[in-house]
Enzyme design. Structure first.
Site, short mmCIF file in Angstrom:
data_model
loop_
_atom_site.label_atom_id
_atom_site.label_comp_id
_atom_site.label_asym_id
_atom_site.label_seq_id
_atom_site.Cartn_x
_atom_site.Cartn_y
_atom_site.Cartn_z
N HIS A 106 1.00 -4.62 4.02
CA HIS A 106 -0.15 -5.08 3.26
C HIS A 106 -0.71 -6.41 3.74
O HIS A 106 -1.47 -7.06 3.01
CB HIS A 106 0.21 -5.16 1.77
N SER B 30 5.63 9.89 -1.34
CA SER B 30 4.37 10.57 -1.01
C SER B 30 4.55 11.60 0.09
O SER B 30 3.78 12.57 0.17
CB SER B 30 3.30 9.55 -0.62
#
Length: 215
Positions: free
Chosen positions: A143, A51
């Site tokens: 996460h 990304s």
């Protein structure tokens, strides 16, 4: 929605990582929009630079810089024995993950090294030292609730008015507890703060604009 040039999209697709193309295109469009503020674009969770390629090209187009934060030892789900572990990312000398060399190769191949500043370290430690506004903050780090919350608390306050907060891996369903419930809770927290308004949803990617002051 503006799309990256074919060579940038090809570099994104060739890089190690987990972001689907449709979410990448949404991130790119958000980065271009945020780039109009003339402020840096910051990513939490570099991994191997998939990304980052898109953020860096958007920064280049906007005349600003992309910043990317990671300790490069891998998040929980990328460790040996877990589904997202890639043995190629392990440094054989120290026996730990080290994605920094792969990340640097990704940027080099894409011709984007001059448009990125890599901040190598733990997100909360770097955020504690940070003191200037950002046009975009892309939360795509650990996460667990501990890590996702720390990333939000450390970086969301630095999003400038009119800037964007982008949260990846937002999965509302309880069966996605390990991969997406913590980002989902951060996303809800951002909305409930009154500081952010949702402007787009693409897959698990949420784009929110800074429209208020409370966080």
């Amino acid at each position: 929605m503006s799309a990256p040039k074919p060579e940038i999209l090809a570099a994104f697709e060739a890089a190690k990582g987990f972001m689907p193309v449709d979410e990448g295109l949404a991130l790119y469009a958000a980065a271009l929009e945020a780039g109009r503020l003339g402020l840096p674009l910051l990513e939490v969770g570099t991994y191997c630079g998939r990304s980052t390629v898109l953020l860096a090209d958007a920064a280049r187009q906007s005349g600003t810089l992309a910043l990317t934060v990671d300790h490069h030892r891998g998040s929980e789900e990328q460790q040996p024995g877990w589904d997202y572990h890639d043995p190629e990312t392990v440094d054989p000398e120290v026996g730990l993950m080290d994605t920094l060399p792969t990340f640097r190769r990704t940027l080099h191949k894409a011709g984007l090294e001059d448009h990125v500043i890599a901040l190598v370290g733990r997100s909360p430690q770097i955020a504690a030292l940070w003191g200037r506004p950002l046009g975009l903050v892309f939360v795509d780090g650990g996460h667990t609730d501990e890590h996702a919350s720390a990333d939000y608390e450390g970086w969301a306050p630095h999003v400038a008015e009119g800037g964007l907060l982008v949260v990846h891996d937002v999965f509302p369903e309880p069966e996605d507890e390990f991969t997406g419930q913590a980002p989902y809770r951060v996303y809800l927290r951002a909305l409930e703060s009154g500081a952010f308004t949702e402007i787009s949803v693409t897959g698990s990617l949420r784009v929110l604009k800074r429209t208020g002051v409370g966080i």
